[in-house]
Write a protein that holds these residues in place. Structure first.
Motif, mmCIF file in Angstrom:
data_model
loop_
_atom_site.group_PDB
_atom_site.id
_atom_site.type_symbol
_atom_site.label_atom_id
_atom_site.label_comp_id
_atom_site.label_asym_id
_atom_site.label_seq_id
_atom_site.Cartn_x
_atom_site.Cartn_y
_atom_site.Cartn_z
ATOM 1 N N THR A 49 0.826 -1.215 0.000
ATOM 2 C CA THR A 49 0.000 0.000 0.000
ATOM 3 C C THR A 49 0.853 1.256 0.000
ATOM 4 N N TYR A 50 1.941 1.247 0.787
ATOM 5 C CA TYR A 50 2.789 2.436 0.877
ATOM 6 C C TYR A 50 3.374 2.803 -0.481
ATOM 7 N N MET A 51 3.807 1.808 -1.241
ATOM 8 C CA MET A 51 4.401 2.075 -2.547
ATOM 9 C C MET A 51 3.354 2.625 -3.512
ATOM 10 N N VAL A 52 2.165 2.037 -3.507
ATOM 11 C CA VAL A 52 1.101 2.473 -4.402
ATOM 12 C C VAL A 52 0.740 3.935 -4.135
ATOM 13 N N VAL A 53 0.570 4.287 -2.866
ATOM 14 C CA VAL A 53 0.203 5.661 -2.514
ATOM 15 C C VAL A 53 1.358 6.613 -2.809
ATOM 16 N N MET A 54 2.595 6.155 -2.606
ATOM 17 C CA MET A 54 3.755 7.005 -2.869
ATOM 18 C C MET A 54 3.817 7.416 -4.346
ATOM 19 N N VAL A 55 3.684 6.468 -5.250
ATOM 20 C CA VAL A 55 3.751 6.781 -6.678
ATOM 21 C C VAL A 55 2.589 7.700 -7.067
ATOM 22 N N ARG A 56 1.430 7.419 -6.520
ATOM 23 C CA ARG A 56 0.263 8.270 -6.778
ATOM 24 C C ARG A 56 0.533 9.712 -6.330
ATOM 25 N N TYR A 57 1.203 9.873 -5.200
ATOM 26 C CA TYR A 57 1.480 11.209 -4.684
ATOM 27 C C TYR A 57 2.574 11.919 -5.458
ATOM 28 N N TRP A 58 3.490 11.183 -6.065
ATOM 29 C CA TRP A 58 4.485 11.834 -6.920
ATOM 30 C C TRP A 58 3.776 12.586 -8.042
ATOM 31 N N PHE A 59 2.794 11.937 -8.630
ATOM 32 C CA PHE A 59 2.052 12.557 -9.726
ATOM 33 C C PHE A 59 1.225 13.728 -9.211
ATOM 34 N N PHE A 60 0.641 13.569 -8.029
ATOM 35 C CA PHE A 60 -0.145 14.638 -7.417
ATOM 36 C C PHE A 60 0.735 15.857 -7.140
ATOM 37 N N ALA A 61 1.954 15.622 -6.628
ATOM 38 C CA ALA A 61 2.881 16.726 -6.355
ATOM 39 C C ALA A 61 3.236 17.460 -7.650
ATOM 40 N N ALA A 62 3.455 16.686 -8.713
ATOM 41 C CA ALA A 62 3.756 17.310 -10.008
ATOM 42 C C ALA A 62 2.584 18.175 -10.476
ATOM 43 N N PHE A 63 1.367 17.717 -10.198
ATOM 44 C CA PHE A 63 0.165 18.456 -10.579
ATOM 45 C C PHE A 63 0.069 19.784 -9.828
ATOM 46 N N CYS A 206 6.280 13.178 2.780
ATOM 47 C CA CYS A 206 6.020 12.223 3.868
ATOM 48 C C CYS A 206 5.894 10.801 3.328
ATOM 49 N N MET A 207 5.162 10.655 2.222
ATOM 50 C CA MET A 207 4.936 9.318 1.684
ATOM 51 C C MET A 207 6.212 8.724 1.096
ATOM 52 N N THR A 208 7.046 9.576 0.485
ATOM 53 C CA THR A 208 8.313 9.090 -0.064
ATOM 54 C C THR A 208 9.237 8.626 1.059
ATOM 55 N N THR A 209 9.242 9.350 2.171
ATOM 56 C CA THR A 209 10.069 8.976 3.316
ATOM 57 C C THR A 209 9.718 7.583 3.827
ATOM 58 N N VAL A 210 8.441 7.248 3.777
ATOM 59 C CA VAL A 210 7.992 5.926 4.236
ATOM 60 C C VAL A 210 8.043 4.903 3.107
ATOM 61 N N GLY A 211 7.491 5.272 1.951
ATOM 62 C CA GLY A 211 7.279 4.316 0.884
ATOM 63 C C GLY A 211 8.535 3.801 0.211
ATOM 64 N N MET A 212 9.629 4.582 0.235
ATOM 65 C CA MET A 212 10.838 4.133 -0.460
ATOM 66 C C MET A 212 11.422 2.855 0.148
ATOM 67 N N TRP A 213 11.069 2.569 1.394
ATOM 68 C CA TRP A 213 11.567 1.351 2.042
ATOM 69 C C TRP A 213 10.736 0.126 1.667
ATOM 70 N N TYR A 214 9.642 0.339 0.939
ATOM 71 C CA TYR A 214 8.726 -0.761 0.611
ATOM 72 C C TYR A 214 8.583 -0.956 -0.894
ATOM 73 N N TRP A 215 9.593 -0.497 -1.636
ATOM 74 C CA TRP A 215 9.505 -0.600 -3.093
ATOM 75 C C TRP A 215 9.475 -2.060 -3.534
ATOM 76 N N GLU A 216 8.599 -2.364 -4.490
ATOM 77 C CA GLU A 216 8.511 -3.699 -5.076
ATOM 78 C C GLU A 216 8.514 -3.579 -6.593
ATOM 79 N N PRO A 217 9.158 -4.505 -7.295
ATOM 80 C CA PRO A 217 9.101 -4.462 -8.764
ATOM 81 C C PRO A 217 7.672 -4.700 -9.238
ATOM 82 N N MET A 218 7.285 -3.967 -10.277
ATOM 83 C CA MET A 218 5.916 -4.027 -10.779
ATOM 84 C C MET A 218 5.931 -4.481 -12.234
ATOM 85 N N ILE A 219 5.005 -5.377 -12.582
ATOM 86 C CA ILE A 219 4.950 -5.866 -13.954
ATOM 87 C C ILE A 219 4.412 -4.769 -14.868
#
Length: 301
Positions: A49-63, A206-219
């Motif tokens: 969940t942390y990784m999914v929300v982190m990537v979503r927030y990267w795009f939100f921050a860019a927006f 905040c999400m990057t600080t947490v989520g970067m430790w939970y990165w998983e490869p995605m198909i």
């Protein structure tokens, strides 16, 4: 869902009040946010969940950076605030709420999660007294009590089969209500653009600080779903901004409950969920209480 930033966009609207167009935009936004919830459930069921929300927030921050750069004075003017601690806390609270909500989707499904989450306007009404010092009359308290009865009917705490996990969407709703109240508090000094900016930036950090430790490869196919999740988030925010530019919030807000209808349809059609009788009854009570509260606010206005 968890609808990121929905509570602060209503302060920046033009003077037009085209209610039919506003309603159409609100309904369109609920469709987009329901799809976003469904994609979140799909991805968080496979990845962290942390990784999914982190990537979503990267795009939100860019927006929000894109919007701030186009605003008068640019990014520096938009970011300027005398309430930095409050703005950062708001952003952190919202991203934490989204993590809780998405985790709840994976455990309870869309229907049950959203049926409980829709009580958040009633929690805002209940907490507006102690947090903002607003008067809460007996009619509003009656509606709040009615809505909480609806929540209890959904959760069935007295039943022998009560699952403590069912409390998760209520915790999510409580967090979102506090976030909404803090947004209203911040609006006493900061513009909507500033609050929206810090929602995206603080949440992303905040999400990057947490989520970067939970990165998983995605198909590859799931990266397409992730891209759609990010785009749907931006589309939803754009629709809400346009909605509140077109019409007064009190006129269009009741149609936000369509979110539950679309989420239920998605849950049934895609994830094989079922609508239990107690969930339907409880959700109906919550929606009725919420609409009554909105009506009372409109009468007072």
């Amino acid at each position: 869902m968890t609808t990121t930033g929905t509570t602060q966009v209503n302060a920046t609207r033009a003077q037009t009040n085209n209610v039919p167009i506003g309603i159409l935009l609100m309904v369109a936004a609920t469709v987009v946010f329901a799809l976003q919830d469904g994609i979140s459930r799909h991805l968080a069921g496979t990845y962290n969940t942390y990784m999914v929300v982190m990537v979503r927030y990267w795009f939100f921050a860019a927006f929000v950076l894109f919007l701030a750069n186009r605003a008068p004075g640019g990014i520096l003017a938009t970011a300027r605030t005398d309430q930095l601690g409050l703005q950062i806390f708001r952003g952190a609270l919202l991203v934490a709420e989204i993590c809780v909500a998405v985790y709840g989707f994976t455990l309870l499904g869309l229907i049950e999660s959203q049926a409980v989450f829709i009580c958040y306007p009633l929690l805002v009404a209940a907490l507006s007294g102690p947090v903002l010092g607003e008067a809460v009359g007996w009619r509003r308290w009656m509606a709040i009590g009615m809505g909480l009865i609806g929540v209890m009917i959904i959760l069935q705490p007295g039943a022998g089969v009560f699952n403590p996990v069912a409390v998760i969407p209520f915790v999510s709703a409580l967090m979102f209500a506090v976030y909404g109240l803090l947004t209203r508090y911040a609006a006493r000094k900061d513009t909507t653009a500033t609050s929206f900016f810090w929602t995206g930036i603080a949440g992303s950090v905040c999400m990057t600080t947490v989520g970067m430790w939970y990165w998983e490869p995605m198909i590859g196919s799931d990266w397409l779903w992730m891209a759609l999740l990010c785009v749907s988030g931006v589309a939803g925010h754009w629709l809400l901004i346009k909605c509140y530019e077109m019409a007064e919030a009190s006129a269009v807000q009741p149609f936000a409950y369509f979110h539950l209808i679309w989420a239920a349809m998605l849950g049934i059609a895609v994830f094989g969920e079922v609508v239990r009788t107690n969930v339907a009854i409880g959700a109906g009570i919550i929606i009725t209480a919420g609409l009554f509260t909105l009506w009372r606010e409109r009468m007072k206005g």
